[in-house]
Structure formats: structure tokens, C-alpha cells
Design a protein around this motif. Structure first.
Motif, mmCIF file in Angstrom:
data_model
loop_
_atom_site.group_PDB
_atom_site.id
_atom_site.type_symbol
_atom_site.label_atom_id
_atom_site.label_comp_id
_atom_site.label_asym_id
_atom_site.label_seq_id
_atom_site.Cartn_x
_atom_site.Cartn_y
_atom_site.Cartn_z
ATOM 1 N N TYR A 124 0.844 -1.193 0.000
ATOM 2 C CA TYR A 124 0.000 0.000 0.000
ATOM 3 C C TYR A 124 0.882 1.247 0.000
ATOM 4 O O TYR A 124 1.751 1.411 0.853
ATOM 5 C CB TYR A 124 -0.870 0.048 1.257
ATOM 6 C CG TYR A 124 -2.138 -0.771 1.204
ATOM 7 C CD1 TYR A 124 -2.849 -0.946 0.023
ATOM 8 C CD2 TYR A 124 -2.655 -1.349 2.371
ATOM 9 C CE1 TYR A 124 -4.020 -1.690 -0.003
ATOM 10 C CE2 TYR A 124 -3.825 -2.094 2.348
ATOM 11 C CZ TYR A 124 -4.494 -2.265 1.152
ATOM 12 O OH TYR A 124 -5.656 -2.988 1.134
ATOM 13 N N GLU A 127 -0.793 7.337 -0.433
ATOM 14 C CA GLU A 127 -2.053 7.888 -0.941
ATOM 15 C C GLU A 127 -3.167 6.858 -0.829
ATOM 16 O O GLU A 127 -4.306 7.199 -0.476
ATOM 17 C CB GLU A 127 -1.878 8.327 -2.400
ATOM 18 C CG GLU A 127 -3.131 8.961 -3.019
ATOM 19 C CD GLU A 127 -3.552 10.258 -2.327
ATOM 20 O OE1 GLU A 127 -4.751 10.598 -2.390
ATOM 21 O OE2 GLU A 127 -2.680 10.931 -1.730
ATOM 22 N N LYS A 128 -2.861 5.609 -1.108
ATOM 23 C CA LYS A 128 -3.851 4.542 -1.008
ATOM 24 C C LYS A 128 -4.303 4.355 0.436
ATOM 25 O O LYS A 128 -5.500 4.182 0.715
ATOM 26 C CB LYS A 128 -3.261 3.238 -1.542
ATOM 27 C CG LYS A 128 -4.239 2.061 -1.539
ATOM 28 C CD LYS A 128 -5.393 2.292 -2.486
ATOM 29 C CE LYS A 128 -6.264 1.047 -2.590
ATOM 30 N NZ LYS A 128 -7.427 1.249 -3.507
ATOM 31 N N GLN A 131 -6.642 7.146 1.338
ATOM 32 C CA GLN A 131 -7.942 6.968 0.685
ATOM 33 C C GLN A 131 -8.775 5.901 1.378
ATOM 34 O O GLN A 131 -9.978 6.085 1.598
ATOM 35 C CB GLN A 131 -7.730 6.606 -0.787
ATOM 36 C CG GLN A 131 -7.224 7.747 -1.638
ATOM 37 C CD GLN A 131 -6.943 7.313 -3.064
ATOM 38 O OE1 GLN A 131 -6.942 6.128 -3.385
ATOM 39 N NE2 GLN A 131 -6.691 8.273 -3.941
ATOM 40 N N ILE A 132 -8.142 4.788 1.724
ATOM 41 C CA ILE A 132 -8.858 3.712 2.409
ATOM 42 C C ILE A 132 -9.381 4.203 3.752
ATOM 43 O O ILE A 132 -10.533 3.963 4.123
ATOM 44 C CB ILE A 132 -7.944 2.494 2.601
ATOM 45 C CG1 ILE A 132 -7.644 1.831 1.259
ATOM 46 C CG2 ILE A 132 -8.576 1.485 3.564
ATOM 47 C CD1 ILE A 132 -6.623 0.719 1.339
ATOM 48 N N SER A 134 -10.126 7.202 4.650
ATOM 49 C CA SER A 134 -11.214 8.160 4.449
ATOM 50 C C SER A 134 -12.473 7.489 3.914
ATOM 51 O O SER A 134 -13.565 7.663 4.456
ATOM 52 C CB SER A 134 -10.764 9.260 3.487
ATOM 53 O OG SER A 134 -11.810 10.155 3.203
ATOM 54 N N ASN A 135 -12.326 6.697 2.850
ATOM 55 C CA ASN A 135 -13.493 6.120 2.170
ATOM 56 C C ASN A 135 -14.188 5.044 2.998
ATOM 57 O O ASN A 135 -15.409 4.885 2.923
ATOM 58 C CB ASN A 135 -13.076 5.534 0.821
ATOM 59 C CG ASN A 135 -12.580 6.596 -0.149
ATOM 60 O OD1 ASN A 135 -12.849 7.781 0.024
ATOM 61 N ND2 ASN A 135 -11.847 6.181 -1.158
ATOM 62 N N ARG A 150 -1.771 13.921 6.150
ATOM 63 C CA ARG A 150 -2.512 14.071 4.895
ATOM 64 C C ARG A 150 -3.943 14.517 5.167
ATOM 65 O O ARG A 150 -4.596 14.025 6.093
ATOM 66 C CB ARG A 150 -2.504 12.760 4.098
ATOM 67 C CG ARG A 150 -1.149 12.478 3.443
ATOM 68 C CD ARG A 150 -1.165 11.160 2.699
ATOM 69 N NE ARG A 150 0.083 10.980 1.972
ATOM 70 C CZ ARG A 150 0.232 11.152 0.657
ATOM 71 N NH1 ARG A 150 -0.823 11.507 -0.077
ATOM 72 N NH2 ARG A 150 1.393 10.973 0.077
ATOM 73 N N LEU A 152 -6.745 13.917 3.804
ATOM 74 C CA LEU A 152 -7.801 12.923 3.723
ATOM 75 C C LEU A 152 -8.019 12.193 5.043
ATOM 76 O O LEU A 152 -9.100 11.683 5.307
ATOM 77 C CB LEU A 152 -7.461 11.881 2.644
ATOM 78 C CG LEU A 152 -7.764 12.238 1.189
ATOM 79 C CD1 LEU A 152 -7.267 11.114 0.278
ATOM 80 C CD2 LEU A 152 -9.255 12.454 0.980
#
Length: 256
Positions: A124, A127-128, A131-132, A134-135, A150, A152
Motif C-alpha cells: 500500500y 495515498e492509497k 484513501q482507504i 477516508s473512504n 494528509r 484525507l
């Protein structure tokens, strides 16, 4: 040139250079900036901050710092003695789930062993991971301060200890998780949930020495299978060792 005075409380000092710890920091600036950006410019990741007091008033991360401001920055542990009128903690998570960076592979295994939904892969990228987190509304655990900064990332924590056995205690204490421990419920390899499975249906998938136990005084009859990767689990010689580890973790709660 404008100036603001910062004081970081309790464990937030962990992120500061020695000469800035436990003292009032005089921070000079020319351009206006949010209090979030200034806090991170001094080295403290925003997910570690719980509430902020400026000139006697509680503010959130959107506050724009002014010349002469006196700013007190607190971690969540300060809630034991202070109840702020404004909190900047994100909306509490209804379900505790984690995603871990590359430095915390052993911790990921321990969290899965204790039953916590834990994503981990050693490929990972930052950035990934952000994103994980956050999402999927996952708490990002990391040993990378920059990753935690970051934008996010809403829920995250910088793991202080480097020893995995100390790390698991640290995380359980930080998020008050001892009462949520449900061991042997998740696959240690892929994080999938385990389900009971009939011995005869998987007998060809277990080692010969386990199959041979049926002809001895000791017999293994209880098996579980991962719903995602089909890995088989049973109470072999490793089980007692893992149970001792779990008992040690649970006992650490009484040692606090």
C-alpha cells in the motif's frame, strides 16, 4: 511579522523537538493560515489533536490565527480533566476498523488475532492508505508522521512503541478496546471472518500429522475456515501459545 504563542499539552509533546516540549512556543508568521496548518507546521499531526483553546475560547480547525493569539492544543487524554465546549474530533466511528502502514505488519496480525477488522498490505502506498482510511472510515495506524498529516485522514494515530507486543497494548488503551476483544474470529492472513467447518469436509486440507491425531488419545475435531481465502484453522500446538499471548494482553488492562 505576526506572532502566536502555542502550548502543546500531554502526549502531543512527543512530536516536538526537545527545546519546544512543555514550554510556550513563539511562532512567527507573515501570511494568515488556519490553526490546523500552523499546528502541523510545528510537527503535530491533526488526527492527534482533540480540542484547541485560543485566548480562552475553544475553536475548530478552520480558525484563522491572528497576531498575538495564545493557543493551547490538547490531545484526547486531556478530556479527563477538561470538557471543551467545542471539539475538533471527527464524528465518532460507530464501528472500530483499522488500516495499517507497512511498518506495522506484526501489529496487524495481533489486531486480527483479537478480532479487529484490520487491513494491511506491504505494498500500500501512502495515498492509497489515506484513501482507504477516508473512504472506509478506518482508523489509520502508522509510524509515518507525514502520512498522518494528509488532509484525507480524519481518524488516525501515530504508534509510539516499536515493539509489536507493546504496540498492541498501546492501541487497545488509546481506543479503549479491551471490552471489544473477540479472539480467533478473523483470519490472520487476510482478515476474513472465520466460520466453523465440518472436519470431514476439509480433512484432506490439513497436514497428515493432524489427521493422524484421530488415531491417538489427543483428537482435534474443531476446525474453522476463512470465508475469504479458505485457510483452515484448528487448535494445534500453536493455540496454547496464542492463548497465553491473549491472556497477557487482557491482564495488561488490570495493570494500568
Amino acid at each position: 511579522m505576526a506572532i502566536a504563542y502555542f502550548y502543546f499539552h500531554a502526549e502531543l509533546n512527543y512530536f516536538l523537538p526537545r527545546h519546544h516540549q512543555q514550554v510556550k512556543i513563539s511562532h512567527f508568521f507573515e501570511e494568515k493560515a488556519s490553526i490546523k496548518d500552523m499546528i502541523e507546521s510545528l510537527g503535530v499531526p491533526h488526527p492527534e489533536v482533540d480540542f484547541i483553546n485560543v485566548n480562552g475560547e475553544y475553536v475548530n480547525f478552520s480558525y484563522i490565527v491572528s497576531d498575538g493569539d495564545t493557543i493551547n492544543v490538547y490531545p484526547i487524554s486531556a478530556r479527563s480533566v477538561i470538557i471543551p465546549s467545542v471539539s475538533i474530533l471527527r464524528k465518532p466511528l460507530n464501528i472500530i476498523r483499522f488500516v495499517l502502514d507497512i511498518h506495522l505488519g506484526k501489529l496487524a496480525t495481533y489486531l486480527r488475532l483479537l478480532g479487529f477488522d484490520t487491513l494491511y498490505r506491504n505494498d500500500y502506498e501512502d495515498e492509497k492508505l489515506a484513501q482507504i482510511s477516508s473512504n472506509q472510515a478506518r482508523i489509520l495506524l502508522t509510524r509515518d508522521k507525514g502520512l498522518l498529516m494528509r488532509g484525507l485522514v480524519k481518524h488516525g494515530y501515530y504508534v509510539r512503541n516499536t515493539n509489536p507486543q507493546q504496540q498492541i497494548i498501546e492501541v487497545l488503551q488509546r481506543f479503549d478496546l479491551f471490552q471489544l476483544i473477540l479472539p480467533f474470529k478473523r483470519c490472520l492472513r487476510c482478515n476474513g471472518l472465520l466460520e466453523p467447518v465440518d472436519k470431514q469436509s476439509i480433512i484432506d486440507q490439513v497436514p497428515e500429522k493432524v489427521r493422524c491425531l484421530r488415531r491417538q488419545a489427543t483428537q482435534i475435531d474443531q476446525f474453522q475456515r476463512c470465508q475469504d481465502c479458505d485457510r483452515i484453522y484448528w487448535k494445534g500446538s500453536h493455540y496454547e501459545r496464542l492463548q497465553q499471548f491473549i491472556d497477557g494482553v487482557l491482564n495488561s488492562q488490570t495493570d494500568e
